[in-house]
Write an enzyme that holds these catalytic residues in place. Sequence first.
Site, PDB file in Angstrom:
ATOM      1  N   LYS A 110     -45.276 -57.675 -48.200  1.00 40.29           N
ATOM      2  CA  LYS A 110     -44.047 -57.047 -47.711  1.00 40.29           C
ATOM      3  C   LYS A 110     -43.988 -55.578 -48.109  1.00 40.29           C
ATOM      4  O   LYS A 110     -43.582 -54.726 -47.321  1.00 40.29           O
ATOM      5  CB  LYS A 110     -42.824 -57.803 -48.226  1.00 40.29           C
ATOM      6  CG  LYS A 110     -42.627 -59.098 -47.456  1.00 40.29           C
ATOM      7  CD  LYS A 110     -41.483 -59.891 -47.973  1.00 40.29           C
ATOM      8  CE  LYS A 110     -41.325 -61.145 -47.126  1.00 40.29           C
ATOM      9  NZ  LYS A 110     -40.394 -62.101 -47.726  1.00 40.29           N
ATOM     10  N   LYS A 190     -51.627 -62.453 -37.006  1.00 42.98           N
ATOM     11  CA  LYS A 190     -50.582 -63.475 -37.145  1.00 42.98           C
ATOM     12  C   LYS A 190     -49.275 -62.952 -36.540  1.00 42.98           C
ATOM     13  O   LYS A 190     -48.915 -61.791 -36.758  1.00 42.98           O
ATOM     14  CB  LYS A 190     -50.416 -63.742 -38.642  1.00 42.98           C
ATOM     15  CG  LYS A 190     -49.259 -64.632 -38.983  1.00 42.98           C
ATOM     16  CD  LYS A 190     -49.096 -64.687 -40.501  1.00 42.98           C
ATOM     17  CE  LYS A 190     -47.903 -65.479 -40.874  1.00 42.98           C
ATOM     18  NZ  LYS A 190     -46.699 -64.922 -41.245  1.00 42.98           N
ATOM     19  N   LYS A 193     -42.722 -60.497 -37.501  1.00 41.95           N
ATOM     20  CA  LYS A 193     -41.781 -59.423 -37.210  1.00 41.95           C
ATOM     21  C   LYS A 193     -42.294 -58.096 -37.770  1.00 41.95           C
ATOM     22  O   LYS A 193     -42.151 -57.052 -37.155  1.00 41.95           O
ATOM     23  CB  LYS A 193     -40.425 -59.767 -37.833  1.00 41.95           C
ATOM     24  CG  LYS A 193     -39.254 -59.067 -37.206  1.00 41.95           C
ATOM     25  CD  LYS A 193     -37.961 -59.644 -37.746  1.00 41.95           C
ATOM     26  CE  LYS A 193     -37.702 -59.239 -39.158  1.00 41.95           C
ATOM     27  NZ  LYS A 193     -37.008 -58.059 -39.503  1.00 41.95           N
TER      28      LYS A 193
END
Length: 322
Positions: A110, A190, A193
């Site tokens: 992230k 993959k 978002k």
Amino acid sequence: MRILSGIQPSGRLHIGNYFGAMQPAIKLQDEGDAYYFIADYHSLTSVHDGKALRSYVRDVAIDFMACGLDPDKCVLFRQSDVPEHCELSWILSTVTPMGLLERCHSYKDKIANGISPSHGLFAYPVLMAADILMYDSDVVPVGRDQKQHVEVTRDIAIKMNETFGAGLLKLPNPRISETTAVVPGLDGRKMSKSYDNTIPLFEEPGPLKKKIMGIKTDSTPVEEPKAVEGSNILALYKLVASQADYDTMVADHLKGGVGYGDFKKRLLQAMTDYFAPFRARREEIVADKGYVEKVLAEGAEKARSVARKTMARVRDAVGLGA
Ligand code: TRP
């Protein structure tokens, strides 16, 4: 068997969410005592717009039910309606080794994708452990990317039991559906978002067409055979087409003579057909004023009665309260 899973309301749900996590969870609602929740506390690690978050929560509830989640068969609730999750999370955090969290891939991923490295983001797996352990969950259906978090949950539960008494918390098991756990996105990575490569679940026909026709392909000429291995179009088609149609598309790849544009049109059709009943159901749910709120309120009531019992047990074991 107690089943539990959560889904983050961080934006529009996409077909990666559907095939990776929602569909397996929906199938499991017939197999045990299922608790599913909308993880709004978790989404606070990436969404800092109160109005947006509240509307995402509502949309996730609607989308989940449109896809087949039946609130008569399972408990559907909003995480923040059960603030006990935060209390348990704090208690767990006091026995969680830093190293355990430092090893978590999702935190590193992230940050690499531009989410700011807050304490909440770092501690996120502990909150997830609280979600799971609160309900004495046996099985946690999740996408492959969440498997490590369920393992961390087990480690935390073991630590709690060693520290405060055997049997205090139940060890959960992850359930990953191997066939569909990874859904490729429009660019072949993959679907996520954060890669901006998603196909939203309830995309409108125009934008859906644009996205599918824009899927990345190689430059093999129409007449030549095309690679089956690693084909993005085929991987997506497999999810939404019948076996016979899928076999035909594979054969057409091997034979040559059919262009990628054709394959994309078939994919678009199959995807539209596959999600049509969900779309219809979604409209019914939206038209039923007050329905979503009622489902969530009832779900919160049921979830909270379990959470209160767990917290009484945990508070007693660790020495909080009188
Ligand atoms: N972290 C999960 C995700 O991003 C969502 C989640 C939060 C969850 N709490 C959970 C999933 C508990 C399963 C169990 O997908």
